[in-house]
Design an enzyme around this catalytic site. Structure first.
Site, mmCIF file in Angstrom:
data_model
loop_
_atom_site.group_PDB
_atom_site.id
_atom_site.type_symbol
_atom_site.label_atom_id
_atom_site.label_comp_id
_atom_site.label_asym_id
_atom_site.label_seq_id
_atom_site.Cartn_x
_atom_site.Cartn_y
_atom_site.Cartn_z
ATOM 1 N N ASP A 132 65.600 141.101 -64.436
ATOM 2 C CA ASP A 132 65.605 140.076 -63.396
ATOM 3 C C ASP A 132 64.455 140.300 -62.415
ATOM 4 O O ASP A 132 63.660 141.230 -62.557
ATOM 5 C CB ASP A 132 66.974 140.104 -62.690
ATOM 6 C CG ASP A 132 67.449 138.716 -62.305
ATOM 7 O OD1 ASP A 132 66.595 137.839 -62.066
ATOM 8 O OD2 ASP A 132 68.663 138.513 -62.229
ATOM 9 N N TRP A 172 64.845 128.523 -55.630
ATOM 10 C CA TRP A 172 65.647 127.367 -55.281
ATOM 11 C C TRP A 172 65.867 126.525 -56.528
ATOM 12 O O TRP A 172 64.966 126.413 -57.352
ATOM 13 C CB TRP A 172 64.919 126.507 -54.229
ATOM 14 C CG TRP A 172 64.859 127.188 -52.908
ATOM 15 C CD1 TRP A 172 63.786 127.852 -52.377
ATOM 16 C CD2 TRP A 172 65.923 127.307 -51.956
ATOM 17 N NE1 TRP A 172 64.120 128.376 -51.159
ATOM 18 C CE2 TRP A 172 65.422 128.049 -50.865
ATOM 19 C CE3 TRP A 172 67.242 126.855 -51.923
ATOM 20 C CZ2 TRP A 172 66.207 128.353 -49.751
ATOM 21 C CZ3 TRP A 172 68.011 127.155 -50.808
ATOM 22 C CH2 TRP A 172 67.490 127.893 -49.738
ATOM 23 N N ASP A 203 68.653 129.001 -62.124
ATOM 24 C CA ASP A 203 69.947 129.049 -62.820
ATOM 25 C C ASP A 203 70.517 127.653 -63.098
ATOM 26 O O ASP A 203 70.466 126.768 -62.239
ATOM 27 C CB ASP A 203 70.985 129.797 -61.956
ATOM 28 C CG ASP A 203 70.732 131.293 -61.939
ATOM 29 O OD1 ASP A 203 69.669 131.735 -62.416
ATOM 30 O OD2 ASP A 203 71.601 132.025 -61.440
#
Ligand code: GAL
Length: 439
Positions: free
Chosen positions: A148, A191, A218
């Protein structure tokens, strides 16, 4: 022997690119994040999910990875060895024991880390510990690493540092000699709707860097799902065997899923992800998925599209209107081995209607005008209601839809060759059909 040869090949190429011999097909499995998050992340729950993948037939259908996401780690590294360890209360038997359990049950095992000093959830990150972490993972028998993008000293989007740091982990994994699928994730610290296509398009990104790379933030609902699929459509050329655009995990429709979609959209996601040659990682709870979701995820015909050996990512061949507004639709297509094409007709609008593959759509497909094609409905497992299409002639598909939900249909089009039309016509009409074949 294979491992040794692979090791030599990997060492030869380690500096220039990721060439680890894994990820030839998009990975399929389960990831804990959308399901267990941090709160329910325990050894017992992961085992329960894995057992359910066996009992539901999902493992057999190809969902072979069980991937731990964030929150598996202890709060600190081992003070003597400097190595990462499993969280003592959540994973009391240790990560190696879990890896062994999963391997014994026929799974591959995935794990999560971060290029920064901490993971997104605040556990120790791999910055400055790339070699030892990669080695720890290899020692545990890890088959898949997701890295990540949180807590980097220069922020999430400083490309020089980003590619250098992810590259360090790639090289560290290569050095271990264990074939490990490497998945980079730059999405969660952005965002929703941010543009991070550079993971695919930058000369230091894509297949040079990893086996898969997130291309959007996501996917947490319909808007982000829409964004991920439309973004991915423009990145088809960057994917190939061993390197895939990653539009994030599958959202289930079961009301037991933390992140839930209407049934139409959950199934549409699966169809479109197949055309996009995307990783198929289930984000819902395997032990509590309802029969509809199990049916979705075990559809062998759709999975075969996802895993098709031609390894060409599909894209949009026709789009009309603005998504979410009435009358909008998107038609997706992916070329398959053997000359077939998989297509998904998405009704994005408000009302039930026909979606038509017209001139523009046909011109983007690899068929000569006039070619006769059988059309198989991959969700009905039967010929479509109009079982023959003629390339170049408008082909309309009825797609349900109500209010703003919309829906989709998925088909496989295959040029007719002698005999193949028997699949779709009763014997009385076969002779007539064969007599006007275009060969
Ligand atoms: C996000 C990532 C998610 C999940 C989460 C864990 O950055 O996009 O998929 O891994 O971090 O903290």
């Amino acid at each position: 022997m294979f491992a040794q040869v692979l090791h030599v090949l990997v060492s030869l190429h380690a500096v220039v690119a990721l060439d680890n011999g894994v990820g030839l097909y998009p990975p399929m499995g389960y990831n804990t994040w959308n399901d267990l998050g941090c709160r329910d992340m325990t050894e017992a729950n992961v085992k329960m999910a894995a057992d359910a993948l066996v009992n539901t037939g999902l493992l057999k259908a190809g969902f072979e990875f069980v991937n731990l996401d964030d929150c598996w780690q202890a709060d600190t590294r081992n003070s003597t060895t400097g190595r990462l360890e499993g969280h003592p209360e959540r994973f009391p038997s240790g990560i190696k024991a879990l890896a062994d359990y999963l391997h014994e049950n026929g799974f591959k095992f995935g794990i999560y880390t971060d290029r920064g000093t901490k993971t997104c959830a605040g556990y120790p990150g791999s910055f400055g510990h790339e070699d030892i972490d990669a080695q720890t993972f290899a020692d545990w028998g890890v088959d898949y690493v997701k890295e990540d993008n949180c807590h980097s000293s220069t922020g999430a989007n400083d490309l020089d540092t980003l590619f250098a740091e992810f590259g360090k982990f790639r090289d560290a994994l290569n050095k271990t000699g264990r074939p490990i699928f490497f998945s980079v994730c730059g999405g969660g610290d952005q965002w929703p709707l941010n543009d991070i296509r550079y993971y695919a398009t930058d000369s230091r990104g894509g297949a040079k860097l990893a086996n898969s790379w997130r291309i959007t933030p996501d996917v947490i609902g319909r808007l982000t799902l829409q964004d991920a699929s439309l973004t991915n459509a423009g990145l088809a050329d960057y994917a190939g065997p061993g390197g895939f655009n990653d539009p994030d995990m599958l959202l289930s429709s079961s009301n037991t899923s933390v992140r839930q979609l209407p049934v139409e959209w959950s199934r549409t996601q699966f169809s479109v992800w197949a055309v996009l040659m995307a990783p198929l990682l289930i984000g819902g709870p395997p032990e509590k998925l309802d029969p509809f979701d199990i049916e979705t995820y075990t559809n062998a015909e759709v999975i075969a599209v996802n895993q098709d050996p031609l390894m060409k990512q599909g894209t949009i061949v026709e789009k009309s209107g603005i998504v979410f507004l009435p009358q909008s639709h998107v038609i997706w297509a992916r070329n398959l081995s053997g000359g077939s094409v998989a297509m998904v007709f998405v009704n994005d609008g408000w009302a039930t209607r026909d979606v038509t593959c017209g001139e523009k759509c046909w011109s983007a497909l690899p068929f000569k005008k006039g070619t006769r094609l059988t059309v198989r409905d991959l969700w009905a497992h039967a010929p479509a209601e109009a079982p023959i299409a003629i390339a170049g002639t408008p082909y309309s598909v009825f797609v349900a839809g109500f209010w703003s939900i919309g829906d989709s249909r998925m088909f496989k089009l295959t040029p007719v060759s002698r005999g193949s039309e028997r699949d779709v016509r009763d014997s009385s009409s076969v002779e007539h059909v064969i007599s006007d074949l275009v060969i």
